[in-house]
Design an enzyme around this catalytic site. Sequence first.
Site, PDB file in Angstrom:
ATOM      1  N   SER A 155       0.786  -1.235   0.000  1.00  0.00           N
ATOM      2  CA  SER A 155       0.000   0.000   0.000  1.00  0.00           C
ATOM      3  C   SER A 155       0.814   1.278   0.000  1.00  0.00           C
ATOM      4  O   SER A 155       0.276   2.341  -0.329  1.00  0.00           O
ATOM      5  CB  SER A 155      -0.939   0.020   1.209  1.00  0.00           C
ATOM      6  OG  SER A 155      -0.197   0.003   2.425  1.00  0.00           O
TER       7      SER A 155
ATOM      8  N   LYS B   3     -11.934  -0.539  -1.348  1.00  0.00           N
ATOM      9  CA  LYS B   3     -11.068   0.012  -2.381  1.00  0.00           C
ATOM     10  C   LYS B   3     -11.733  -0.158  -3.748  1.00  0.00           C
ATOM     11  O   LYS B   3     -12.557   0.661  -4.129  1.00  0.00           O
ATOM     12  CB  LYS B   3      -9.689  -0.606  -2.277  1.00  0.00           C
ATOM     13  CG  LYS B   3      -9.126  -0.356  -0.861  1.00  0.00           C
ATOM     14  CD  LYS B   3      -7.732  -0.465  -0.675  1.00  0.00           C
ATOM     15  CE  LYS B   3      -7.223  -0.012   0.683  1.00  0.00           C
ATOM     16  NZ  LYS B   3      -8.083  -0.169   1.852  1.00  0.00           N
TER      17      LYS B   3
ATOM     18  N   HIS C 229      -5.334  -4.347  -2.084  1.00  0.00           N
ATOM     19  CA  HIS C 229      -5.086  -3.339  -3.119  1.00  0.00           C
ATOM     20  C   HIS C 229      -4.978  -3.939  -4.515  1.00  0.00           C
ATOM     21  O   HIS C 229      -4.755  -3.202  -5.479  1.00  0.00           O
ATOM     22  CB  HIS C 229      -3.810  -2.559  -2.793  1.00  0.00           C
ATOM     23  CG  HIS C 229      -3.942  -1.661  -1.612  1.00  0.00           C
ATOM     24  ND1 HIS C 229      -4.416  -0.374  -1.692  1.00  0.00           N
ATOM     25  CD2 HIS C 229      -3.690  -1.887  -0.297  1.00  0.00           C
ATOM     26  CE1 HIS C 229      -4.440   0.181  -0.491  1.00  0.00           C
ATOM     27  NE2 HIS C 229      -4.007  -0.728   0.376  1.00  0.00           N
TER      28      HIS C 229
END
Length: 400
Positions: A183, A242, A211
């Site tokens: 990240s 996300k 992610h």
Amino acid sequence: MLGKYAHLTQSLAGLRAAGTNPFTVAFDEILSPTSARLNGQTVVLLGTNNYLGLTFDESCIETAVSALQTEGTGTTGSRIANGTYSAHVALEKQVASFLGRQDAMVFTTGYQANLGIMAALAGRDDHLLLDADSHASIYDGSRLSEAQVTRFRHNDPDDLYRRLKFLADKPGDKLIVVEGIYSMLGDVAPLAEFAAVKRETGAYLLVDEAHSLGVLGENGRGLQEVAGVEADVDFVVGTFSKSLGSIGGFCASDMPGFEVLRVASRAYMFTASMPPSIAASVTQAFKVMAAKPELRRTLMRNADALYQGLSKAGFRLGPTPSPIVSVRLTSPELAVAFWNKLLARGLYVNLALPPATPARESLLRTSVSAAHSEADIRFAVDAITAVGEELGIVGAAVVA
């Protein structure tokens, strides 16, 4: 009692003195997945992790509103105590189906997913092998597990292998924990090599695709799909906050007896369950993500344009293009000044400072969205370059 945080209080005072406190930014209004109003100024959002831009997807909003009207605002308790809603069941089936797994369980947040799964999987006599750059939720879950924690060098399969060989004669299960995309710098794990180590040593493998879900892979199943090692990954953990544009987390697996984790994971048992409107919107977001692979292509095109533009300008960045593009700076003071100047120009990015960063680097962290226009990306490159020139950074930096 709060005196132990005097160093943090001093640091926050320094941030306020330098301009806007980056940790207390309060937007006046969110206008779209990529824009907002802040103190009366329209700003481009380049630090939200909204990779596919689904926060304003009409079908997701309509689905959430419908569930809100029919099932209410929340569950007011845990699934163990208050029962499971049909929206929870539908979402878990969607997660398992999307990832090609037999089972899945959902958590109220992504943080709780790591916390609850790691604490449940690894006991006092077991071993957790963590990448040194692991997310805070992974480290916190390891502390709750009471397992022996062994860190290996970031993205280093050889170091992992050496440490597992050292533990070969030790009793207990060995669980390797890595991430798909990291990240802070946006770098990708060498997952095929990690899977090979797992097979040779008889360890288990957990991949946090927070992610990389919806970002990597022909179908968006993350790094495990790209690396061709889905069969080697025992547990997939991720978040809905996300690419899926909402909140919540999950764990999916083919492990026999997986259902026992519902009564072994305290982070699942002892917290209020996800509101049905959230579960419904995430279920719909999975469907949108599967139906629109062009979102991933647009996302990666935008990410590459930002990375190449900043690289060409002379900034030090992460090792490879990805939707996370971070500018590496030499000091927290420089990073704070840079961040404030970008905000004044109408560009919102993330400020990441030690000790929460790899190698205690000071970073300006950006996250690209499929919803960003080419004009947004050009604006970002121009703004970051202009501030870099103003501060005397560009030209002296070398791309990592």
